[in-house]
Write an enzyme that holds these catalytic residues in place. Structure first.
Site, PDB file in Angstrom:
ATOM      1  N   GLU C  58      -7.773  -8.559  -8.058  1.00 23.37           N
ATOM      2  CA  GLU C  58      -6.377  -8.610  -7.594  1.00 23.37           C
ATOM      3  C   GLU C  58      -6.241  -8.430  -6.094  1.00 23.37           C
ATOM      4  O   GLU C  58      -5.376  -9.050  -5.466  1.00 23.37           O
ATOM      5  CB  GLU C  58      -5.523  -7.561  -8.318  1.00 23.37           C
ATOM      6  CG  GLU C  58      -5.049  -7.962  -9.697  1.00 23.37           C
ATOM      7  CD  GLU C  58      -6.123  -7.840 -10.763  1.00 23.37           C
ATOM      8  OE1 GLU C  58      -7.207  -7.303 -10.463  1.00 23.37           O
ATOM      9  OE2 GLU C  58      -5.891  -8.280 -11.906  1.00 23.37           O
ATOM     10  N   HIS C 127       1.767  -2.875 -19.261  1.00 24.92           N
ATOM     11  CA  HIS C 127       1.968  -4.301 -19.539  1.00 24.92           C
ATOM     12  C   HIS C 127       3.414  -4.625 -19.919  1.00 24.92           C
ATOM     13  O   HIS C 127       3.668  -5.660 -20.514  1.00 24.92           O
ATOM     14  CB  HIS C 127       1.054  -4.750 -20.692  1.00 24.92           C
ATOM     15  CG  HIS C 127      -0.411  -4.720 -20.376  1.00 24.92           C
ATOM     16  ND1 HIS C 127      -1.136  -3.569 -20.341  1.00 24.92           N
ATOM     17  CD2 HIS C 127      -1.288  -5.716 -20.082  1.00 24.92           C
ATOM     18  CE1 HIS C 127      -2.411  -3.848 -20.053  1.00 24.92           C
ATOM     19  NE2 HIS C 127      -2.521  -5.137 -19.886  1.00 24.92           N
TER      20      HIS C 127
HETATM   21  C1  TPP Z   1      -6.333  -5.223 -13.360  1.00 22.46           C
HETATM   22  C2  TPP Z   1      -6.240  -6.132 -14.514  1.00 22.46           C
HETATM   23  N1  TPP Z   1      -6.269  -7.459 -14.327  1.00 22.46           N
HETATM   24  C3  TPP Z   1      -6.183  -8.309 -15.359  1.00 22.46           C
HETATM   25  C4  TPP Z   1      -6.064  -7.845 -16.633  1.00 22.46           C
HETATM   26  C5  TPP Z   1      -5.932  -8.836 -17.806  1.00 22.46           C
HETATM   27  N2  TPP Z   1      -7.177  -8.834 -18.558  1.00 22.46           N
HETATM   28  C6  TPP Z   1      -7.338  -8.087 -19.657  1.00 22.46           C
HETATM   29  S1  TPP Z   1      -8.893  -8.178 -20.278  1.00 22.46           S
HETATM   30  C7  TPP Z   1      -9.347  -9.260 -19.069  1.00 22.46           C
HETATM   31  C8  TPP Z   1     -10.733  -9.808 -19.015  1.00 22.46           C
HETATM   32  C9  TPP Z   1     -11.738  -8.723 -18.942  1.00 22.46           C
HETATM   33  O1  TPP Z   1     -12.992  -9.273 -18.812  1.00 22.46           O
HETATM   34  P1  TPP Z   1     -14.289  -8.387 -18.964  1.00 22.46           P
HETATM   35  O2  TPP Z   1     -14.166  -7.168 -18.089  1.00 22.46           O
HETATM   36  O3  TPP Z   1     -15.450  -9.253 -18.729  1.00 22.46           O
HETATM   37  O4  TPP Z   1     -14.256  -7.878 -20.472  1.00 22.46           O
HETATM   38  P2  TPP Z   1     -14.340  -8.777 -21.778  1.00 22.46           P
HETATM   39  O5  TPP Z   1     -12.940  -9.020 -22.208  1.00 22.46           O
HETATM   40  O6  TPP Z   1     -15.077 -10.026 -21.451  1.00 22.46           O
HETATM   41  O7  TPP Z   1     -15.088  -7.947 -22.749  1.00 22.46           O
HETATM   42  C10 TPP Z   1      -8.296  -9.526 -18.215  1.00 22.46           C
HETATM   43  C11 TPP Z   1      -8.366 -10.448 -17.063  1.00 22.46           C
HETATM   44  C12 TPP Z   1      -6.005  -6.451 -16.804  1.00 22.46           C
HETATM   45  N3  TPP Z   1      -5.831  -5.878 -17.990  1.00 22.46           N
HETATM   46  N4  TPP Z   1      -6.111  -5.617 -15.735  1.00 22.46           N
END
Ligand code: TPP
Ligand code: TPP
Ligand code: MG
Ligand code: MG
Lengths: 326, 320, 320, 326
Positions: C58, C127
């Site tokens: 971000e 959220h």
């Molecule tokens: C600061 C922030 N940005 C975006 C999100 C939206 N979001 C939730 S899970 C996710 C992906 C997370 O990816 P990763 O850390 O690789 O975990 P995975 O879901 O692949 O296990 C995103 C972008 C969030 N919750 N918090």
């Protein structure tokens, strides 16, 4: 570097002297209580801004580090440092219009913003580099930061993004071994910041930040890579600040006075002295020329002071009109 | 009684609480030199394990503060400039603020976020703000704004002992302010307003440096308008009772606040007054706040933050 | 005329502006799939150079948005959830907001920060927020809050063309809302309120999903109380004239806002009404806002965010 | 690993099965529209939480990744996954009291917080580790994050701080090659995230995240280092998510459907299958035992469902009392 003409070399020396003189002017005025804001002296750091910015084109983006509040960078890029004191006095002729007393902006010369929170440089410069890439005209962005800035999350996110997108940006880290009062040895777990570049799969080099020629050479290489579309790189220039973090503040490491010997040791490698010695040895600089440059820089500084003192303050009625662009 | 200044009062409170409670420690950038409290007393007395100079990493500093607090410590996190709350907004305004609520009260986060706030030295837009409204708009945080050495000390001790995250903003312009304070230990409860000056014609509500603007305005109007100056001292909890009591007497009120006017503290207090004491108001609540713009630096600063003349004018405007 | 829903309206505005102006591009996490706009139209039409999937960063995304904007582009930065503004607060609330001011108007930053906002799906405290007050408390940003497909499209086009950073929050609960909109291009100026329903007894000011709560309340009260519903559509610039005109007619007002109550939008509007129309008020300005707590998730959410019954009750309370 | 008894090995298998069954329960209830919040399935990831948490002591701090909303971790640590569904239904018996419908907290078992913004895990866990160090009782903190989380500034700041201060924390990165819809190859410039550990001068290892024994062994080593006071480390566990990012959402890479072959390829290395095969081969698991464990896990899941459905909602009047701790 091998392709530097004698004139080029003298020009670098001249820029170092001008930078130092303008910095000394600000330091003196700060000590006289005339500056309206803090001042972070660039003494010791001059070779970095001067050397690296001297390879930039007019339309390249430049994000200065706080040292000298822009002076080494604008001088390096061939711009006029005159608006420096004006800004610090809050005058309308300052390079940020005197609105903040600190920030520098010069759209024509590629300086688009400066922030007061350390580390923002990283993410904003990624944006300039993105613009450069989109423009497709071979522009690069050169962004100067301190070692402390690298400790912020912005550094990580910006370097990662820029490397993924192969953005044309060169991050020049001015590692003066200290952020505010905290030494790098206590705030980094690794020795050379340049090694962090590996996390982003980009070149990272350690440079002698006191040697204007070394800085220039490394900058040239990195800028070439960026212009060619090969993405970002990082140059870690080892340096030292000769003065306290900001004027009028204590000069400590953690809470104890900085070591006098350490300061003295580093001053032996004063970037101006190093450059002068080298060029004298190479018989490029003569005593006459040295004096001439000194005189010229003194004159220029005097002019800057006079200009600042005689400049008007901004008209406060404009403030309201500045909150939103028309 | 002993004379002490504002920063000494803060340092004294920290020292006393660190002495009393081993779980209290200070964390931040350059806290050993404590640039804004101008004291080396704490590091010399408590050592680097409890006065922790951290890397230039606001996210990690604030995040570690919250984590350590959840795990039973009472960290005091020095943000340097209060403005730097923007550099760890998720950690402070969401994580710290919501810890207790979002986990059904099963784990709380007792900590203090310390920041030097406000204008007066022309330090420009990212170094001169009093970000109160942002804190209040994110429930779960308490907010303390001391205007005197006595208050600074007593409130800091309470803030450290509070079981919630507390933002404690102290003011640049007050650093050297001196006052006699008791030799003996004392605490000031949060949420207890202090009437800094009694008066009968108009109520002025103010915190931090604005209390002094209000007192100065009151002095200038002496003989013409009798001004009551109320200093809530904390805005969460907020002692509306004392404010409403005063308004029942004066029927007129000015709120002076150094945060940005729009969606700021003064609007909230004004609205609450309207809700609680509409029929007592002889004039609309007036507010004197920082202008709806960033705080300019150097010479331009004074056009952005409240000046005594504006307070005087606002008082006169409600006392028509 | 053609029928279109809320997210299609947003996507259409983006497509039209991207077509018209090469400097417009979209940047954010997973914007190619555009999770909240449920459209793959943009990536298919404009390709990955202009619909840029960024790393989960971000600070870098928002920072690069500001940088690129200063350098002549018009990026639309998708924050995903509007709440994530906390994750780049320095970049958005300081850097974007202050760019023009802090540099004497020499460089401005035209960009849009897009975020899906509000409750209704029990998504919990990080959220479900509508972080309006934080935006307004940091002048330099504009704030657009569309309540209908027609508004969503016209305001988005204007936001993109604006020379300032604009926060554009759209609401989860409105995604599927359908409306007829003109076939031809149209723009809606910022700062022009829309009277969503005319009435004579009481003025209700509301934005985003709260407009629909207000309309529902008005319907329930039909025959008893005649409710005028005003939707400012943008809160900066804010069309106070239309609000004040209405109050001069109704003398009673309720502000409904989904941001947290304390130091929120309603307090600001309430205070402004007091300043501008005190003598027209027959009752204190009432406010219906999200409670002074984080927004709980799942079943508990409804106790935290405004419900239609509360709007009805507030209207009745000012119409005593 | 050599020192694992047969019972230990069976226990790991048992935990994998329980994790999977509880995850399947949540997935089914999500598809039935019964869950009140989103659900991020852990299918494919089970070996990581189960393997790594199985080496923790009760008083060690644990910060779970979002996959399974805690299930693999609590099961790994030997806790009861029962409150999982309750939380997702917003019931008072949920592990966060049903207030958010998502978060898990269990002070007795070292789970102190969970945040909804990806990356917070890094900085909060630095705080738990700081507490652990101050406690001086040999506790460690184990923190699970996704590959996406590593892209945030929090990762950089926390790893740097923890390494400078030698905090006892193990960062376990569950690299499933994708964050939401964006693949790692487009959001990292380097291949192995574990190599980033070098920037913090701490150990960083790549582990087969489908192999519960490999994960357990690496975790044991890293935890030992941390307990001894040797500071943090990072384990990058390569894995794959078998289901969409969250239930009911499209399953795409950028905007195109994920490759069916890739999914099928990875499913061949399903952590449950791998573990079962190995233990059958080692003659530790028998058909009977497998069935028994399956049955037990089914029973347990049924119990969890029933418990959740019968549990009461929180009393809304408590909400006001939760904003501030007494
Ligand atoms: C600061 C922030 N940005 C975006 C999100 C939206 N979001 C939730 S899970 C996710 C992906 C997370 O990816 P990763 O850390 O690789 O975990 P995975 O879901 O692949 O296990 C995103 C972008 C969030 N919750 N918090
Ligand atoms: C986000 C943020 N945190 C803290 C500060 C206060 N501050 C100003 S300069 C500085 C030190 C910067 O160190 P470095 O980047 O190494 O640059 P140097 O001053 O050594 O040249 C600090 C901590 C700030 N301006 N912004
Ligand atoms: Mg430094
Ligand atoms: Mg992932």
């Amino acid at each position: 570097m091998s392709n530097l003409t004698n004139t080029d070399k003298i020009e670098l020396y001249r820029k170092l002297v001008h930078t130092r003189k303008h910095d000394e002017l600000n330091v003196r005025m700060a000590s006289e209580g005339k500056l309206r804001t803090f001042y972070h002296s660039a003494q010791g750091h001059e070779a970095i801004g001067v050397g690296a910015c001297s390879v930039l084109h007019k339309d390249d983006y430049l994000y200065p580090h706080l040292r000298g509040h822009g002076i080494p960078y604008v001088v390096g890029k061939g711009m006029d440092p005159k608006p420096s004191v004006s800004e610090h006095l809050g005058k309308a002729t300052g390079w940020g219009g005197g609105i903040t007393g600190v920030h520098i902006v010069d759209k024509e010369n590629g300086i688009f913003a400066q922030g007061g929170t350390i580390g923002s440089a990283f993410v904003l410069s990624a944006g300039f580099a993105l613009a450069a890439k989109k423009n497709g005209t071979g522009q690069v962005c050169m962004c100067f930061v301190g070692d402390g800035s690298v400790q912020r999350g912005q550094a990580h996110e910006a370097m990662n993004l820029a490397s993924c997108w192969k953005l044309p940006v060169v991050w020049v880290v001015e590692n003066n071994l200290m952020a505010w009062f905290t030494p790098c040895c206590d705030s980094f777990a690794l020795k050379n910041i340049a090694d962090m570049a590996k996390s982003y799969n980009m070149p990272g080099k350690v440079i002698d930040g006191m040697d204007v020629f070394a800085v220039r050479e490394a900058a040239e290489e990195a800028v070439d890579l960026a212009r060619k579309g090969d993405g970002p790189s990082m140059l870690e220039c080892k340096t030292y600040r000769f003065r306290p973090h900001s004027e009028g503040r204590p000069d400590v490491c953690h809470y104890l006075p900085r070591s006098e010997e350490e300061i003295a040791e580093w001053k032996k490698r004063d970037p101006l002295v190093l450059c002068q010695k080298k060029l004298v040895k190479e018989k490029i600089l003569t005593k006459n020329l040295i004096d001439e440059i000194e005189l010229e820089a003194d004159e220029k500084a005097k002019e800057t002071e006079k200009f600042a003192l005689e400049s008007p303050y901004p008209d406060p009625s404009i403030l309201n009109t500045l909150v939103y662009a028309p | 009684m002993k004379e002490i200044n504002y920063w000494q009062a803060i340092a004294e409170a920290l020292a006393e609480e660190m002495e009393r409670d081993e779980t209290v420690f200070i964390i931040g950038e350059n806290v050993q030199e404590a640039p804004f409290m101008a004291t080396r007393e704490l590091i010399q007395r408590f050592g680097p394990e409890r006065v922790m100079d951290a890397p230039l990493s606001e996210l990690a500093i604030a995040g570690a503060t919250v984590g350590a607090a959840c795990a039973g410590y009472r960290p005091v996190c020095d943000l340097n400039f209060a403005d730097f709350i923007y550099c760890a907004a998720d950690e402070i305004l969401l994580k710290a603020a919501q810890q207790n609520f979002a986990h059904a009260g099963k784990v709380n986060a007792p900590c203090v976020f310390l920041g030097v706030a406000g204008g007066g030295f022309g330090t420009g837009p990212e170094h001169s703000h009093v970000p109160s409204a942002m804190v209040l708009n994110n429930p779960g945080l308490k907010l303390v704004l001391p205007s005197t050495p006595y208050d600074a000390k007593g409130l800091m001790k309470t803030a450290i002992r509070d079981n919630n995250p507390v933002c404690y903003f102290f003011h640049k312009k007050l650093m050297g302010l001196k006052q006699e304070i008791p030799e003996d230990e004392y605490l000031i409860p949060l949420g207890q307003a202090d009437i800094k000056r009694e008066g009968t014609d108009v109520t002025v509500v103010a915190t931090l440096y604005m209390v002094h603007h209000a007192l100065e305005a009151a002095k200038q109007l002496e003989g013409k308008i009798s001004v009551e100056v109320i200093d809530p001292r904390s805005l969460e909890p907020l002692d509306m009772d004392t404010i409403i009591e005063s308004i029942k007497k004066t029927n007129r009120v000015v709120v002076v606040d150094e945060d940005t006017q729009r969606c700021g503290v003064a609007a909230e207090i004004g609205q609450q007054i309207m809700e609680l004491a509409f029929d007592y108001l002889d004039a609309p609540v007036a507010r004197v706040c920082s202008a709806n713009m960033p705080v300019a630096g150097a010479e331009m600063e004074k056009y952005c933050i409240p000046q005594v003349e504006q307070v005087v004018a606002a008082i006169q405007s409600v006392c028509y």
